[in-house]
Design an enzyme around this catalytic site. Structure first.
Site, PDB file in Angstrom:
ATOM      1  N   SER A  64       0.791  -1.236   0.000  1.00 15.96           N
ATOM      2  CA  SER A  64       0.000   0.000   0.000  1.00 15.96           C
ATOM      3  C   SER A  64       0.821   1.283   0.000  1.00 15.96           C
ATOM      4  O   SER A  64       0.263   2.359  -0.210  1.00 15.96           O
ATOM      5  CB  SER A  64      -0.953   0.016   1.202  1.00 15.96           C
ATOM      6  OG  SER A  64      -2.011  -0.881   0.994  1.00 15.96           O
ATOM      7  N   LYS A  67       0.455   3.393  -3.004  1.00 21.01           N
ATOM      8  CA  LYS A  67      -0.699   4.284  -3.167  1.00 21.01           C
ATOM      9  C   LYS A  67      -0.285   5.754  -3.139  1.00 21.01           C
ATOM     10  O   LYS A  67      -0.948   6.605  -3.731  1.00 21.01           O
ATOM     11  CB  LYS A  67      -1.735   3.992  -2.079  1.00 21.01           C
ATOM     12  CG  LYS A  67      -2.338   2.592  -2.180  1.00 21.01           C
ATOM     13  CD  LYS A  67      -3.178   2.231  -0.957  1.00 21.01           C
ATOM     14  CE  LYS A  67      -3.713   0.812  -1.067  1.00 21.01           C
ATOM     15  NZ  LYS A  67      -4.459   0.379   0.140  1.00 21.01           N
ATOM     16  N   TYR A 191      -3.890  -2.449 -10.267  1.00 20.08           N
ATOM     17  CA  TYR A 191      -3.797  -2.253  -8.815  1.00 20.08           C
ATOM     18  C   TYR A 191      -2.935  -3.330  -8.153  1.00 20.08           C
ATOM     19  O   TYR A 191      -2.059  -3.027  -7.329  1.00 20.08           O
ATOM     20  CB  TYR A 191      -5.207  -2.258  -8.210  1.00 20.08           C
ATOM     21  CG  TYR A 191      -5.232  -2.165  -6.703  1.00 20.08           C
ATOM     22  CD1 TYR A 191      -4.907  -0.985  -6.055  1.00 20.08           C
ATOM     23  CD2 TYR A 191      -5.590  -3.269  -5.925  1.00 20.08           C
ATOM     24  CE1 TYR A 191      -4.930  -0.893  -4.670  1.00 20.08           C
ATOM     25  CE2 TYR A 191      -5.614  -3.195  -4.552  1.00 20.08           C
ATOM     26  CZ  TYR A 191      -5.282  -2.002  -3.927  1.00 20.08           C
ATOM     27  OH  TYR A 191      -5.297  -1.926  -2.555  1.00 20.08           O
ATOM     28  N   TYR A 243      -4.282   3.162   7.890  1.00 19.63           N
ATOM     29  CA  TYR A 243      -5.574   2.519   8.101  1.00 19.63           C
ATOM     30  C   TYR A 243      -6.190   3.023   9.401  1.00 19.63           C
ATOM     31  O   TYR A 243      -6.088   4.211   9.725  1.00 19.63           O
ATOM     32  CB  TYR A 243      -5.442   0.985   8.080  1.00 19.63           C
ATOM     33  CG  TYR A 243      -4.589   0.483   6.953  1.00 19.63           C
ATOM     34  CD1 TYR A 243      -4.889   0.826   5.633  1.00 19.63           C
ATOM     35  CD2 TYR A 243      -3.472  -0.322   7.168  1.00 19.63           C
ATOM     36  CE1 TYR A 243      -4.111   0.385   4.586  1.00 19.63           C
ATOM     37  CE2 TYR A 243      -2.686  -0.778   6.115  1.00 19.63           C
ATOM     38  CZ  TYR A 243      -3.017  -0.417   4.827  1.00 19.63           C
ATOM     39  OH  TYR A 243      -2.237  -0.857   3.795  1.00 19.63           O
ATOM     40  N   VAL A 261       1.211  -3.800   3.939  1.00 21.11           N
ATOM     41  CA  VAL A 261       1.185  -5.100   4.618  1.00 21.11           C
ATOM     42  C   VAL A 261       2.393  -5.973   4.268  1.00 21.11           C
ATOM     43  O   VAL A 261       2.555  -7.061   4.816  1.00 21.11           O
ATOM     44  CB  VAL A 261      -0.136  -5.878   4.348  1.00 21.11           C
ATOM     45  CG1 VAL A 261      -1.322  -5.140   4.929  1.00 21.11           C
ATOM     46  CG2 VAL A 261      -0.317  -6.159   2.858  1.00 21.11           C
TER      47      VAL A 261
END
Length: 309
Positions: A64, A67, A191, A243, A261
């Site tokens: 992530s 992103k 993605y 998160y 992660v």
């Protein structure tokens, strides 16, 4: 003046007995194979100095953290128009929550939860075949890191594609609300590949340096984004980058950051340095247990939020 190398060395030495703590992300089969006994840190300052400790040169799946780079590309394409499709608020829910997405009519809460990142990927794909969009991201990250050896781990991408049912659900949900323009399988193909970017702590810290240096990379002289945009990306990382552990990270570390992660955490000390720490074992909210502790120690020993402050 803080001796950063001495600080990194002391943190590494103190945390060495704890290497292996946490739980590796086993819901992605390829990530479940990672040796949990890894721990590295790298700091790149805005004056171009590089400091390393431990496994700082060992590549890992940034997941992530990618992103942040995809968001930068999307803002470059559509500017503030992006916020019609993605919110800017912390989610307070799991990073892959479907309930929240339904409640908010297919508009994801922020660009760093999975649904938001999938919508951002859809924006970047405009005018591109999936393979071209993947290529654009890879070229961009290599350009930022000034390193052509950055790659995408095809095994991880395949593993995510085979097990990413919830991400397919999120994307189909947004497509139903007309917030995804391209075929779902194409968007998710891009993605999953972006999440499978493989980088070392040192490469990651170099790639993110523009966010510490008002939008430019002082090591290469390249201007990446405006100072205003760099500040806004940092603001989003501070409030939404971890998160539903974002508030806790901001409280303990006090720096904008983004976790993945794969066990990595990228952080920014604005005006001073970019930082990457990595260890595969995750805590209960999906952030690297050891990397988070290491960054808290680094911030405490250097005068966070600005080293030496």
């Amino acid at each position: 003046m803080v001796d950063l190398q001495a600080v990194l060395d002391s943190i590494y030495k103190e945390l060495t007995p704890r290497i292996g703590e946490g739980k590796v992300a086993d819901y992605i089969p390829e990530l479940a194979k990672i040796d949990p006994h890894q721990f590295g840190m790298a700091v790149v300052t805005v004056d171009g100095k590089i400091y390393r400790a431990g496994d700082a040169g060992v590549p890992f799946s940034i997941q992530s953290i990618s992103k942040v780079f995809m968001l930068t590309l999307a803002l470059g394409k559509v500017g503030e128009g992006l916020w019609k499709r993605v919110g800017r608020e912390p989610s307070g829910s799991a990073f892959n929550s479907i309930v929240q997405l339904e409640h908010e009519h297919g508009i994801p809460r922020n660009p760093f939860i999975n649904a938001g990142a999938i919508a951002v990927t859809d924006v970047v794909m405009a005018g591109h075949a999936p393979r071209e969009a993947i290529g654009e991201l890879l070229r961009f990250v290599r350009y930022l890191a000034d390193d052509e050896s950055v790659t995408i781990d095809e095994k991880v991408a395949r593993s995510e594609t085979q097990t990413g049912y919830r991400n397919f659900a999120l994307a189909n949900f947004m497509r139903a609300y007309k917030n995804i323009d391209h075929p779902v399988e194409h968007v998710l193909g891009v993605y999953f590949h972006q999440c499978a970017l493989s980088m070392s702590c040192e490469q990651l810290a170099k790639a993110g340096l523009f966010l510490a240096a008002r939008g430019s990379n002082p090591m290469t002289g390249h201007s990446v984004v405006s100072p205003k945009r760099a500040r806004r990306i940092n603001a989003l990382m501070l409030t939404c980058g971890h998160y539903d552990g974002s508030g806790d990270f901001a409280y303990h570390v006090g720096l904008p950051g983004k976790s993945g992660v794969g066990g990595g955490i990228f952080a920014v000390a604005p005006g001073v340095a970019s930082i990457a720490a990595g260890s595969p074992g995750l805590n209960k909210v999906g952030n690297s247990q050891l990397a988070a502790v290491a960054l808290e120690m680094l911030a405490a020993r250097t005068g966070s939020p600005v080293f030496g402050g």
